[in-house]
Design a protein around this motif. Structure first.
Motif, PDB file in Angstrom:
ATOM      1  N   GLU A 261      83.023  40.900  57.968  1.00 17.50           N
ATOM      2  CA  GLU A 261      83.612  39.739  57.280  1.00 17.50           C
ATOM      3  C   GLU A 261      84.419  38.879  58.241  1.00 17.50           C
ATOM      4  O   GLU A 261      84.375  37.647  58.180  1.00 17.50           O
ATOM      5  CB  GLU A 261      84.514  40.207  56.136  1.00 17.50           C
ATOM      6  CG  GLU A 261      83.728  40.708  54.940  1.00 17.50           C
ATOM      7  CD  GLU A 261      84.648  40.985  53.764  1.00 17.50           C
ATOM      8  OE1 GLU A 261      85.343  40.044  53.338  1.00 17.50           O
ATOM      9  OE2 GLU A 261      84.693  42.140  53.294  1.00 17.50           O
ATOM     10  N   ILE A 262      85.199  39.533  59.103  1.00 18.66           N
ATOM     11  CA  ILE A 262      86.011  38.776  60.051  1.00 18.66           C
ATOM     12  C   ILE A 262      85.114  37.967  60.981  1.00 18.66           C
ATOM     13  O   ILE A 262      85.326  36.782  61.215  1.00 18.66           O
ATOM     14  CB  ILE A 262      86.932  39.726  60.857  1.00 18.66           C
ATOM     15  CG1 ILE A 262      88.019  40.274  59.933  1.00 18.66           C
ATOM     16  CG2 ILE A 262      87.548  39.009  62.050  1.00 18.66           C
ATOM     17  CD1 ILE A 262      88.898  41.335  60.553  1.00 18.66           C
ATOM     18  N   ILE A 263      84.059  38.598  61.481  1.00 14.96           N
ATOM     19  CA  ILE A 263      83.161  37.925  62.419  1.00 14.96           C
ATOM     20  C   ILE A 263      82.450  36.756  61.742  1.00 14.96           C
ATOM     21  O   ILE A 263      82.303  35.680  62.321  1.00 14.96           O
ATOM     22  CB  ILE A 263      82.160  38.944  63.006  1.00 14.96           C
ATOM     23  CG1 ILE A 263      82.914  39.882  63.954  1.00 14.96           C
ATOM     24  CG2 ILE A 263      81.027  38.248  63.726  1.00 14.96           C
ATOM     25  CD1 ILE A 263      82.133  41.088  64.394  1.00 14.96           C
ATOM     26  N   GLU A 264      82.032  36.973  60.480  1.00 18.26           N
ATOM     27  CA  GLU A 264      81.409  35.878  59.738  1.00 18.26           C
ATOM     28  C   GLU A 264      82.368  34.701  59.611  1.00 18.26           C
ATOM     29  O   GLU A 264      81.996  33.547  59.760  1.00 18.26           O
ATOM     30  CB  GLU A 264      81.049  36.350  58.325  1.00 18.26           C
ATOM     31  CG  GLU A 264      79.570  36.357  58.043  1.00 18.26           C
ATOM     32  CD  GLU A 264      79.287  37.104  56.760  1.00 18.26           C
ATOM     33  OE1 GLU A 264      79.610  36.564  55.684  1.00 18.26           O
ATOM     34  OE2 GLU A 264      78.781  38.263  56.837  1.00 18.26           O
TER      35      GLU A 264
ATOM     36  N   LYS B 196      91.907  42.084  68.697  1.00 20.69           N
ATOM     37  CA  LYS B 196      92.091  42.750  69.984  1.00 20.69           C
ATOM     38  C   LYS B 196      90.732  43.226  70.534  1.00 20.69           C
ATOM     39  O   LYS B 196      90.426  43.054  71.707  1.00 20.69           O
ATOM     40  CB  LYS B 196      93.024  43.937  69.787  1.00 20.69           C
ATOM     41  CG  LYS B 196      93.694  44.407  71.051  1.00 20.69           C
ATOM     42  CD  LYS B 196      94.723  45.461  70.728  1.00 20.69           C
ATOM     43  CE  LYS B 196      95.371  45.992  71.981  1.00 20.69           C
ATOM     44  NZ  LYS B 196      96.305  47.102  71.677  1.00 20.69           N
ATOM     45  N   LEU B 197      89.950  43.790  69.641  1.00 20.19           N
ATOM     46  CA  LEU B 197      88.617  44.263  69.981  1.00 20.19           C
ATOM     47  C   LEU B 197      87.767  43.141  70.546  1.00 20.19           C
ATOM     48  O   LEU B 197      87.117  43.287  71.588  1.00 20.19           O
ATOM     49  CB  LEU B 197      87.976  44.748  68.675  1.00 20.19           C
ATOM     50  CG  LEU B 197      87.069  45.926  68.713  1.00 20.19           C
ATOM     51  CD1 LEU B 197      87.935  47.177  68.699  1.00 20.19           C
ATOM     52  CD2 LEU B 197      86.166  45.911  67.497  1.00 20.19           C
ATOM     53  N   LEU B 198      87.769  42.013  69.845  1.00 23.32           N
ATOM     54  CA  LEU B 198      86.935  40.882  70.234  1.00 23.32           C
ATOM     55  C   LEU B 198      87.435  40.273  71.545  1.00 23.32           C
ATOM     56  O   LEU B 198      86.645  39.810  72.363  1.00 23.32           O
ATOM     57  CB  LEU B 198      86.933  39.824  69.121  1.00 23.32           C
ATOM     58  CG  LEU B 198      86.285  40.278  67.812  1.00 23.32           C
ATOM     59  CD1 LEU B 198      86.500  39.239  66.719  1.00 23.32           C
ATOM     60  CD2 LEU B 198      84.800  40.535  68.000  1.00 23.32           C
ATOM     61  N   LEU B 199      88.745  40.313  71.739  1.00 31.76           N
ATOM     62  CA  LEU B 199      89.317  39.849  73.003  1.00 31.76           C
ATOM     63  C   LEU B 199      88.811  40.707  74.142  1.00 31.76           C
ATOM     64  O   LEU B 199      88.366  40.207  75.176  1.00 31.76           O
ATOM     65  CB  LEU B 199      90.849  39.942  72.954  1.00 31.76           C
ATOM     66  CG  LEU B 199      91.627  38.767  72.383  1.00 31.76           C
ATOM     67  CD1 LEU B 199      93.106  39.092  72.364  1.00 31.76           C
ATOM     68  CD2 LEU B 199      91.358  37.503  73.186  1.00 31.76           C
ATOM     69  N   GLU B 200      88.912  42.031  73.935  1.00 31.21           N
ATOM     70  CA  GLU B 200      88.498  42.960  74.989  1.00 31.21           C
ATOM     71  C   GLU B 200      87.014  42.837  75.281  1.00 31.21           C
ATOM     72  O   GLU B 200      86.592  43.003  76.416  1.00 31.21           O
ATOM     73  CB  GLU B 200      88.852  44.400  74.593  1.00 31.21           C
ATOM     74  CG  GLU B 200      90.294  44.712  74.942  1.00 31.21           C
ATOM     75  CD  GLU B 200      90.800  45.984  74.275  1.00 31.21           C
ATOM     76  OE1 GLU B 200      89.963  46.800  73.831  1.00 31.21           O
ATOM     77  OE2 GLU B 200      92.033  46.146  74.197  1.00 31.21           O
ATOM     78  N   ALA B 201      86.239  42.537  74.254  1.00 33.10           N
ATOM     79  CA  ALA B 201      84.802  42.403  74.447  1.00 33.10           C
ATOM     80  C   ALA B 201      84.461  41.028  75.020  1.00 33.10           C
ATOM     81  O   ALA B 201      83.303  40.739  75.297  1.00 33.10           O
ATOM     82  CB  ALA B 201      84.083  42.625  73.119  1.00 33.10           C
ATOM     83  N   GLY B 202      85.477  40.164  75.173  1.00 33.93           N
ATOM     84  CA  GLY B 202      85.241  38.835  75.745  1.00 33.93           C
ATOM     85  C   GLY B 202      84.570  37.872  74.785  1.00 33.93           C
ATOM     86  O   GLY B 202      84.043  36.839  75.201  1.00 33.93           O
TER      87      GLY B 202
ATOM     88  N   THR C 262      94.410  47.756  83.896  1.00 34.11           N
ATOM     89  CA  THR C 262      93.074  47.325  83.462  1.00 34.11           C
ATOM     90  C   THR C 262      93.167  46.549  82.167  1.00 34.11           C
ATOM     91  O   THR C 262      92.754  47.016  81.123  1.00 34.11           O
ATOM     92  CB  THR C 262      92.151  48.527  83.261  1.00 34.11           C
ATOM     93  OG1 THR C 262      92.814  49.424  82.343  1.00 34.11           O
ATOM     94  CG2 THR C 262      91.891  49.252  84.550  1.00 34.11           C
ATOM     95  N   ALA C 263      93.771  45.381  82.254  1.00 41.11           N
ATOM     96  CA  ALA C 263      93.859  44.511  81.085  1.00 41.11           C
ATOM     97  C   ALA C 263      92.454  44.201  80.643  1.00 41.11           C
ATOM     98  O   ALA C 263      91.565  44.017  81.467  1.00 41.11           O
ATOM     99  CB  ALA C 263      94.589  43.225  81.436  1.00 41.11           C
ATOM    100  N   GLY C 264      92.259  44.138  79.338  1.00 42.69           N
ATOM    101  CA  GLY C 264      90.936  43.905  78.786  1.00 42.69           C
ATOM    102  C   GLY C 264      90.246  42.737  79.460  1.00 42.69           C
ATOM    103  O   GLY C 264      89.096  42.836  79.853  1.00 42.69           O
TER     104      GLY C 264
END
Lengths: 153, 153
Positions: free
Chosen positions: A27-30, A61-67, B146-148
């Motif tokens: 839902e967040i990604i949508e 945070k997850l999406l940040l880390e995944a770029g 190791t910052a994201g």
DNA sequence: GGGGAAGTGAGACTGAGTATCATGACTATC
DNA sequence: GATAGTCATGATACTCAGTCTCACTTCCCC
């Protein structure tokens, strides 16, 4: 290199990194998909009241880390997030309406690398933000907020 | 153009702008004088316990507006302040020890102005921060956190 | 010295984000 | 399909940086 990002791509990317595809995340990604010009964590919290605050922040945070998204700040320091449409880019931020844009600047990168040599030590990263009054706001003659330090160092 | 700043100069600058010279302000400014490499608001609050929190923050805001100090952020977003020794400059931030440095980059400025033209609208300001592992930390081989997203966009 | 404006301190509040922890959802294995 | 273990979630309390309010104090000019 500009990439058109769809929610399904983001999900796939997360799954590739070992994260589960859960309903709140989907839902967040949508919701992100609809936001082309920057958003705050509170925007998401407000838009998705049935999803816990903590989960929204965890997913960001997850999406940040995944770029997949990147974090930047308005001229007054307020945090904003924006979908990352390109590999390596920087942001323009309209100081009046807050709209976020992207730009590429290989020259700037090269100059910064040179500066890094002078400075001593090794470069880990950099942050470049260009504060503008966007074409729309400039056309409507919206006064630029008189921030104490318009040239932010 | 690098300027040696002394507490008395700062006070004079504030008075010129119509602000009063009060005891708390003098103490805060004296305290700044000792801090060459960046500080947090909490540092001042801790060092000057007899001065109210609100006053510390108010004075910081004042000094920011007067261009005497500048605000920047560590790679993880933590806010830091630093005495502005030069008219127009940017900062290097050591990601391991947090030491703040300054650099000048006319080339970068020029490139950013060009980019501004492309982007449309008018440039209000910019923020450039160079995250480094400083010479000292590099020599001691202190591992870089190791910052994201080490390349902060 | 008095009056008014400017500044202060205490403390409550805000906004962004984190920590904790019991509960719930997935997934792999049998 | 039951089960166990891991991962994710939601509620909630907390932290940290900074702001707001308001009664009180200090400063400066007349």
């Amino acid at each position: 290199m500009t990439i058109e990002i769809r929610g399904s791509d983001i999900l796939a990317a997360l799954e590739n990194q070992g994260y589960r595809s859960t309903l709140p995340r989907r839902e967040i990604i949508e919701n992100l998909d609809k936001r082309s010009d920057g958003f705050t964590a509170e925007d998401l919290v407000r838009d998705l009241p049935h999803i816990g605050r903590a989960t929204v922040f965890r997913t960001i945070k997850l999406l940040l880390e995944a770029g997949i998204i990147c974090k930047l700040s308005l001229i007054n320091g307020e945090p904003r997030y924006s979908l990352a449409h390109a590999e390596h880019h920087h942001h323009t931020v309209c100081v009046t309406c807050g709209t976020i844009g992207e730009f590429h600047a290989g020259t700037v990168e090269r100059v910064l690398r040179l500066i890094g040599n002078e400075v001593g030590g090794s470069i880990i990263g950099h942050r470049i933000e260009l504060y503008i009054s966007c074409a729309d706001c400039a056309r409507q003659n919206i006064p630029v907020p008189t921030a104490g330090h318009t040239h932010v160092s």
